[in-house]
Design a protein around this motif. Structure first.
Motif, PDB file in Angstrom:
ATOM      1  N   MET A  76       0.716  -1.440   0.294  1.00 21.12           N
ATOM      2  CA  MET A  76       0.295   0.292  -0.029  1.00 21.12           C
ATOM      3  C   MET A  76       1.270   1.093  -0.457  1.00 21.12           C
ATOM      4  O   MET A  76       1.688   1.094   0.908  1.00 21.12           O
ATOM      5  CB  MET A  76      -0.790   0.031   1.221  1.00 21.12           C
ATOM      6  N   PHE A 149      -4.597   5.770  -0.241  1.00 20.40           N
ATOM      7  CA  PHE A 149      -3.426   4.626  -0.127  1.00 20.40           C
ATOM      8  C   PHE A 149      -3.596   3.760  -2.178  1.00 20.40           C
ATOM      9  O   PHE A 149      -5.238   4.434  -2.070  1.00 20.40           O
ATOM     10  CB  PHE A 149      -3.531   3.612   0.929  1.00 20.40           C
ATOM     11  N   LEU A 151      -3.020  -0.071  -3.779  1.00 17.73           N
ATOM     12  CA  LEU A 151      -2.687  -0.880  -4.112  1.00 17.73           C
ATOM     13  C   LEU A 151      -1.259  -1.514  -4.750  1.00 17.73           C
ATOM     14  O   LEU A 151      -2.387  -0.656  -5.697  1.00 17.73           O
ATOM     15  CB  LEU A 151      -3.901  -1.560  -3.708  1.00 17.73           C
ATOM     16  N   GLU A 167      -7.837   2.362  -4.949  1.00 19.86           N
ATOM     17  CA  GLU A 167      -7.495   3.338  -4.142  1.00 19.86           C
ATOM     18  C   GLU A 167      -8.084   3.618  -3.208  1.00 19.86           C
ATOM     19  O   GLU A 167      -9.501   2.908  -2.836  1.00 19.86           O
ATOM     20  CB  GLU A 167      -7.177   4.931  -4.595  1.00 19.86           C
TER      21      GLU A 167
END
Length: 182
Positions: A76, A149, A151, A167
């Protein structure tokens, strides 16, 4: 007449009842967050005692596809969080949109980076919960910060899922925040 109806029913019963095998998903396994990146989770320390200096949020990551006998790893990565802002002329007409960068959360100031040990979907499981420890920094009294974040699958068997679910966004503050439906 009854004979025709009974014959038709028997024919339907004999030909209509066949055993079909259930088809399972065939294709690559993909992973994604549970909500679209258009949605931002909000967290405020405002209703917590002043002695509360940290809290933990759990970020679910889901897997779709075949189960595996081995663990599957992912990463992440924090990315910039932008918001579309309307450009309005002197007459109040929307003439366009521009990206506006939101205040970004800083690692070790507003949150602790999630542990690499948690960024794994265990064997024979379809999800993982990653702990995000958020910190009550004094700057949160004046502003809301954003953590977005993205992925990144590290396992060769995994691919990214739907783009909007790759996200996830968390907004952290120590102020009163409006409800999500405003």
């Amino acid at each position: 007449m009854k004979r025709i109806i009974y014959t038709a029913l028997i024919l339907l019963w004999v030909t209509g009842c066949s055993k079909n095998e259930m088809q399972s998903y065939e294709g690559p396994s993909y992973m994604e967050f549970n909500a679209s990146s258009d949605f931002a989770y909000r967290y405020s320390f405002i209703d917590k005692p002043l002695s509360t200096t940290r809290d933990t949020l759990f970020i679910p990551v889901y897997l779709t596809g075949e189960l595996s006998d081995r663990d599957r790893y992912f990463n992440m990565k924090q990315v910039e969080d932008k918001m579309q802002v309307e450009i309005i002329d002197e007459f109040g007409t929307i003439t366009g949109y521009r990206d506006s960068l939101l205040p970004q959360a800083e690692v070790n100031v507003h949150y602790l980076a999630p542990s690499r040990d948690e960024m794994v979907i265990p064997a024979q499981k379809t999800y993982a919960l990653v702990s995000l420890i958020i910190l009550r920094d004094s700057s949160l009294i004046r502003k809301e910060v954003s953590i977005r974040f993205r992925l990144e699958p590290e396992d060769p068997e995994l691919i990214g899922g739907e783009e909007k679910r790759m996200e996830t966004v968390y907004r952290i503050t120590d102020l009163l925040t409006p409800p999500y439906y405003w």
